[in-house]
Design a protein around this motif. Structure first.
Motif, short mmCIF file in Angstrom:
data_model
loop_
_atom_site.label_atom_id
_atom_site.label_comp_id
_atom_site.label_asym_id
_atom_site.label_seq_id
_atom_site.Cartn_x
_atom_site.Cartn_y
_atom_site.Cartn_z
N ARG A 54 0.81 -1.23 0.00
CA ARG A 54 0.00 0.00 0.00
C ARG A 54 0.84 1.27 0.00
NH1 ARG A 54 -2.59 -0.71 5.93
NH2 ARG A 54 -0.65 -0.74 7.08
N VAL A 55 2.10 1.19 0.38
CA VAL A 55 2.95 2.38 0.37
C VAL A 55 3.69 2.57 -0.95
CG1 VAL A 55 3.23 2.46 2.88
CG2 VAL A 55 4.91 1.24 1.48
N ASP A 56 3.63 1.59 -1.85
CA ASP A 56 4.21 1.77 -3.19
C ASP A 56 3.49 2.95 -3.84
OD1 ASP A 56 5.70 -0.51 -2.69
OD2 ASP A 56 4.45 -1.82 -3.94
N ALA A 57 4.23 3.81 -4.51
CA ALA A 57 3.67 5.06 -5.04
C ALA A 57 2.40 4.86 -5.87
CB ALA A 57 4.73 5.81 -5.84
N PRO A 58 2.37 3.94 -6.86
CA PRO A 58 1.14 3.78 -7.64
C PRO A 58 -0.03 3.30 -6.79
CG PRO A 58 2.98 2.68 -8.72
CD PRO A 58 3.44 3.10 -7.36
N ASN A 59 0.22 2.38 -5.87
CA ASN A 59 -0.84 1.85 -5.02
C ASN A 59 -1.38 2.91 -4.08
OD1 ASN A 59 -0.25 -0.51 -6.30
ND2 ASN A 59 0.56 -1.56 -4.53
N ALA A 60 -0.49 3.69 -3.48
CA ALA A 60 -0.93 4.76 -2.58
C ALA A 60 -1.78 5.78 -3.33
CB ALA A 60 0.29 5.43 -1.94
N ALA A 61 -1.38 6.11 -4.56
CA ALA A 61 -2.14 7.07 -5.37
C ALA A 61 -3.53 6.53 -5.70
CB ALA A 61 -1.38 7.41 -6.64
N VAL A 62 -3.61 5.25 -6.05
CA VAL A 62 -4.90 4.64 -6.38
C VAL A 62 -5.79 4.60 -5.14
CG1 VAL A 62 -6.03 2.48 -7.01
CG2 VAL A 62 -4.16 3.36 -8.41
N LEU A 63 -5.25 4.22 -4.01
CA LEU A 63 -6.05 4.18 -2.79
C LEU A 63 -6.60 5.56 -2.44
CD1 LEU A 63 -3.96 1.70 -0.62
CD2 LEU A 63 -6.20 1.29 -1.65
N GLU A 64 -5.79 6.58 -2.63
CA GLU A 64 -6.25 7.95 -2.37
C GLU A 64 -7.36 8.34 -3.36
OE1 GLU A 64 -4.39 12.41 -2.47
OE2 GLU A 64 -3.11 10.79 -1.75
N GLU A 65 -7.19 7.95 -4.63
CA GLU A 65 -8.19 8.29 -5.64
C GLU A 65 -9.52 7.58 -5.41
OE1 GLU A 65 -8.89 7.92 -10.47
OE2 GLU A 65 -6.85 7.72 -9.67
N ILE A 66 -9.46 6.28 -5.11
CA ILE A 66 -10.72 5.54 -4.98
C ILE A 66 -11.47 5.89 -3.70
CG2 ILE A 66 -9.86 3.65 -6.42
CD1 ILE A 66 -9.71 1.93 -3.87
N ALA A 67 -10.77 6.42 -2.71
CA ALA A 67 -11.42 6.81 -1.45
C ALA A 67 -12.55 7.81 -1.71
CB ALA A 67 -10.40 7.37 -0.47
N GLN A 68 -12.42 8.61 -2.77
CA GLN A 68 -13.46 9.59 -3.12
C GLN A 68 -14.77 8.93 -3.50
OE1 GLN A 68 -12.01 12.53 -6.03
NE2 GLN A 68 -10.05 11.46 -5.85
N HIS A 69 -14.70 7.69 -4.02
CA HIS A 69 -15.88 6.98 -4.51
C HIS A 69 -16.42 5.97 -3.51
CE1 HIS A 69 -15.09 8.72 -8.44
NE2 HIS A 69 -13.83 8.33 -8.31
N CYS A 70 -15.74 5.84 -2.38
CA CYS A 70 -16.11 4.83 -1.38
C CYS A 70 -16.82 5.47 -0.19
CB CYS A 70 -14.87 4.09 -0.87
SG CYS A 70 -14.01 3.15 -2.13
N GLU A 71 -17.86 4.82 0.27
CA GLU A 71 -18.48 5.22 1.53
C GLU A 71 -17.54 4.85 2.68
OE1 GLU A 71 -21.22 6.98 3.89
OE2 GLU A 71 -21.39 6.85 1.72
N THR A 72 -17.00 3.63 2.60
CA THR A 72 -15.99 3.17 3.56
C THR A 72 -14.87 2.51 2.76
OG1 THR A 72 -17.01 1.00 3.84
CG2 THR A 72 -17.67 2.72 5.39
N LEU A 73 -13.65 2.63 3.23
CA LEU A 73 -12.49 1.99 2.61
C LEU A 73 -11.56 1.57 3.74
CD1 LEU A 73 -10.65 1.18 0.23
CD2 LEU A 73 -9.78 3.53 0.25
N ASN A 74 -11.32 0.27 3.83
CA ASN A 74 -10.42 -0.28 4.86
C ASN A 74 -9.31 -1.05 4.20
OD1 ASN A 74 -11.96 0.52 7.25
ND2 ASN A 74 -13.47 -0.96 6.53
N VAL A 75 -8.07 -0.78 4.62
CA VAL A 75 -6.92 -1.58 4.18
C VAL A 75 -6.68 -2.59 5.29
CG1 VAL A 75 -4.49 -1.58 3.56
CG2 VAL A 75 -5.95 0.35 2.89
N PHE A 76 -6.88 -3.87 4.95
CA PHE A 76 -6.72 -4.93 5.95
C PHE A 76 -5.26 -5.28 6.17
CE2 PHE A 76 -11.02 -6.04 4.14
CZ PHE A 76 -11.72 -5.47 5.19
N GLY A 77 -4.45 -5.12 5.12
CA GLY A 77 -3.03 -5.41 5.28
C GLY A 77 -2.32 -5.47 3.95
N SER A 78 -1.01 -5.27 4.01
CA SER A 78 -0.14 -5.44 2.85
C SER A 78 0.88 -6.50 3.23
CB SER A 78 0.57 -4.13 2.52
OG SER A 78 -0.30 -3.23 1.89
#
Length: 100
Positions: A54-78
């Protein structure tokens, strides 16, 4: 990495708006499933596994982007990637390809 999310609005294309950034950034999804939330009819929790931390640059950017479309977003683990080529406990099966 394993995540779980619910969608803000149940409209056509809502799930696509969350999955598309992974494809655009060439992040491989390895599993996707949906489960009813039990809170409301036709509302689902989506569980997704994808390659990379989740800290890899592309993954972190995607997680930040998709959070806008999610009611809830949980990262269970990397999790660290298993490297077959560096393991010593597995035989090299590549020479067996095509043999009977």
């Amino acid at each position: 990495t394993s995540i779980g999310f619910t969608i803000k609005a149940n409209v056509p294309g809502a799930l696509f708006s969350i999955i598309e950034p992974f494809a655009r950034e060439r992040i491989q999804l390895t599993k996707i499933e949906s489960r009813p939330t039990k809170a409301w009819l036709w509302e689902y929790v989506f569980l997704v596994d994808f390659e990379g931390h989740r800290v890899d640059a592309p993954n972190a950017a995607v997680l930040e982007e998709i959070a806008q479309h999610c009611e809830t977003l949980n990262v269970f683990g990397s999790y660290p990637r298993f490297r077959f080529e560096s393991s010593t406990g597995f035989p090299d099966l590549s020479s067996r390809a095509g043999s009977s």
